[in-house]
Design an enzyme around this catalytic site. Structure first.
Site, PDB file in Angstrom:
ATOM      1  N   GLU A   1       0.890  -1.166   0.000  1.00  0.00           N
ATOM      2  CA  GLU A   1       0.000   0.000   0.000  1.00  0.00           C
ATOM      3  C   GLU A   1       0.919   1.204   0.000  1.00  0.00           C
ATOM      4  O   GLU A   1       1.653   1.415   0.957  1.00  0.00           O
ATOM      5  CB  GLU A   1      -0.857   0.018   1.267  1.00  0.00           C
ATOM      6  CG  GLU A   1      -1.748  -1.191   1.421  1.00  0.00           C
ATOM      7  CD  GLU A   1      -2.911  -1.165   0.462  1.00  0.00           C
ATOM      8  OE1 GLU A   1      -3.377  -0.069   0.116  1.00  0.00           O
ATOM      9  OE2 GLU A   1      -3.347  -2.255   0.045  1.00  0.00           O
TER      10      GLU A   1
ATOM     11  N   CYS B   1      -1.702   9.126   3.892  1.00  0.00           N
ATOM     12  CA  CYS B   1      -1.698   8.574   2.531  1.00  0.00           C
ATOM     13  C   CYS B   1      -2.960   8.972   1.774  1.00  0.00           C
ATOM     14  O   CYS B   1      -3.003   8.913   0.558  1.00  0.00           O
ATOM     15  CB  CYS B   1      -1.558   7.061   2.572  1.00  0.00           C
ATOM     16  SG  CYS B   1      -2.754   6.297   3.665  1.00  0.00           S
TER      17      CYS B   1
END
Ligand code: NAP
Length: 486
Positions: free
Chosen positions: A224, A261
């Site tokens: 990720e 993020c």
């Protein structure tokens, strides 16, 4: 120097025992990790504050989320339905006779996990990757993130203590403390590692993915990574709410100095008087925003370099925050660029991790849609629009569904709910495998595979597949028989 081979070999030995524990023992284990973490909250939060410079309420919230996550997975393990039983019953009257087929999910083996610097709890030692792997029945070997070593050691100690107290196989969890790339490379290359969960930068994720690709035995590698989380604001919405939107997006963009993020790093709209008023409002807010200490020196340096690189590529620096500058500090920045420039130079739309905001102005709807079609894979994409806007921009929505793991309508991308429906993932380069999520209960399937047992008597079947299991899904279909071995 740690003996990485010995640590992973012991974890593999633990796997044989751990995967066969009763589901309630695994659920108790996950709950105990959460509970012990909660009991140590003050110490853990204080240590993480010192190491990451993140604010106390932010870290308290993150710890609570991490604790809730352990409960959430424990509940799912106790319930047992996650193993996705599928049963196709036998039919002896058919020619040739149809066998009894029973499918369920089983754990892959030892999982290697890398955590991120910006989430010392939720994406670290006892974070989502570790807990979903343990829930599946996989021991974990975790690689310490040098951004918060003391916090990590304290969480690892809690996990080790819980393992000892519950009498579980000691090597069910281990942490590698090496603070160098070689440690990570050895972890992903080891033949007894059967999957990787990584959270961090594109650079780190891709480097480790490439290392893993050289293994003799390929394994699933779930990285990720970063994302610019584009936000599209459509004309009527801009006309109705430009000031309100600027405020909502500024708060989301500056939260924890942009070190999320899911930070909305790029905002896109069409040139107009309303768009100008939105930008003016956003600029005023940026100018009132304060600089602050970022997670670490290298992160602050990379942020400054990233902003400089955007300017070199032609972005205009139109507004700056206020406050201290220098080592460790990140300064809020607003930059603008034309859609045409971003189409000619896609590097402008790469993540600059920190409190920067890039505003992209398109000449018209066609150009805005062209930029959307040119976007790389994203963790999230957001649309702000009225019902009328949406009638005209169906194509935009259709394109963005291709691009992102999660789409947000009239909201902000920061704040990731941990629920079964959540998708925290997306097409490359947001992740290395768009078919999965790292948040929510379905994250468990990154670390499992299906197995089918054919014609086994009840007493030899795993409990989940036995005839009186209430969770089974029986499909008494005819099936189709093939002579080939495929
Ligand atoms: P990072 O620098 O990539 O570090 C993550 C891990 O990767 C560390 O353990 C690091 O180990 C290792 N690593 C980095 N480069 C490597 C290389 N070339 N070879 C081997 N190992 C390497 O990321 P970070 O600074 O911790 O986190 C910030 C980034 O994470 C941002 O880009 C943010 O967007 C992203 N993030 C993504 C998510 C998500 O869910 N998608 C969540 C949070 C953060 P060592 O440094 O010890 O070698």
């Amino acid at each position: 120097m740690e003996n990485i081979n010995a640590i992973i070999t012991q974890a593999h030995e633990a796997y044989r025992l751990y995967k066969n524990l009763h589901k309630n023992e695994i659920a108790d284990f996950l709950e105990a990790i959460g509970q012990s973490g909660k009991e140590a909250e003050n110490d853990l939060v204080e240590t993480a504050m010192e190491e990451t410079h993140l604010a106390k309420p932010r870290l308290q919230g993150e710890l609570q989320r991490t604790v809730n996550q352990t409960k959430f997975f424990a509940e799912m393990v106790r319930n047992g339905s996650w193993v996705n039983v599928i049963i196709d019953t036998a039919d002896n009257n058919r020619q040739p006779p149809k066998p009894d087929l029973r499918q369920m999910q089983i754990p892959l083996g030892v999982v290697g996990v890398f955590g991120a610097s910006n989430f010392p709890f939720a994406y670290s030692v006892a974070g989502g990757d570790t807990i979903s792997a343990l829930a599946a029945g996989c021991p974990v070997v975790y690689k310490l993130n040098p951004g918060h070593p003391e916090t990590s050691k304290k969480v690892a100690e809690i996990m080790t203590k819980v393992i000892t107290t519950l009498g579980l196989p000691t090597a069910t969890f281990a942490m590698l403390e090496g603070q160098d790339y070689e440690t990570g490379a050895q972890l992903v290359s080891h033949p007894l590692i059967k999957a990787i969960g990584f959270t961090g930068s594109f650079k780190g994720g891709k480097a480790l993915y490439d290392t893993a690709a050289k293994r003799n035995e390929p394994i699933p590698f779930y990285a990720e990574m970063g994302s610019v989380n584009p936000v599209f604001i459509l004309p009527q919405m801009l006309n109705q709410k430009s000031a309100e939107l600027a405020e909502a997006l500024l708060i989301s963009n500056q939260a924890s100095l942009g070190q999320f993020c899911t930070n909305p790093g790029v905002i896109l709209s069409e040139l107009s008087a309303d768009q100008k008023s939105f930008e003016d409002h956003f600029r005023t807010l940026i100018q009132k925003s304060s600089s602050g200490k970022m997670l670490a020196n290298n992160i602050a340096q990379n942020y400054t370099k990233g902003i400089e690189a955007l300017k070199q590529l032609g972005a205009n620096d139109v507004g700056q925050g206020m406050g201290d500058e220098g080592e460790l500090f990140g300064m809020p920045e607003m930059l603008t660029i034309s859609a045409d420039a971003s189409l000619k130079n896609p590097e402008l739309l790469h993540e600059v991790f920190g409190p920067g905001s890039l505003h992209v102005a398109a000449q018209n709807k066609e150009e805005l849609i062209k930029v959307a079609a040119n976007l790389e894979g994203q963790l999230t994409a957001t649309i702000w629009g009225t019902d009328e806007d949406m009638k005209d921009y169906k194509e935009l929505l259709d394109i963005l569904i291709e691009k992102a793991g999660r789409l947000i309508f009239n909201g902000v991308p920061t704040g990731v709910e941990v629920t079964p429906a959540m998708v925290h993932g997306g097409p490359f380069p947001a992740t290395t495998d768009s078919r999965s999520t790292s948040v929510g209960t379905t994250a468990i399937y990154r670390f499992t595979r299906p197995v089918c047992l054919q014609n086994f008597p009840d007493h030899l079947l795993p409990e989940a597949l036995q005839h009186d299991n209430p969770l089974k899904i029986i499909r008494s279909v005819n099936g189709s028989y093939t002579d080939s071995n495929g």
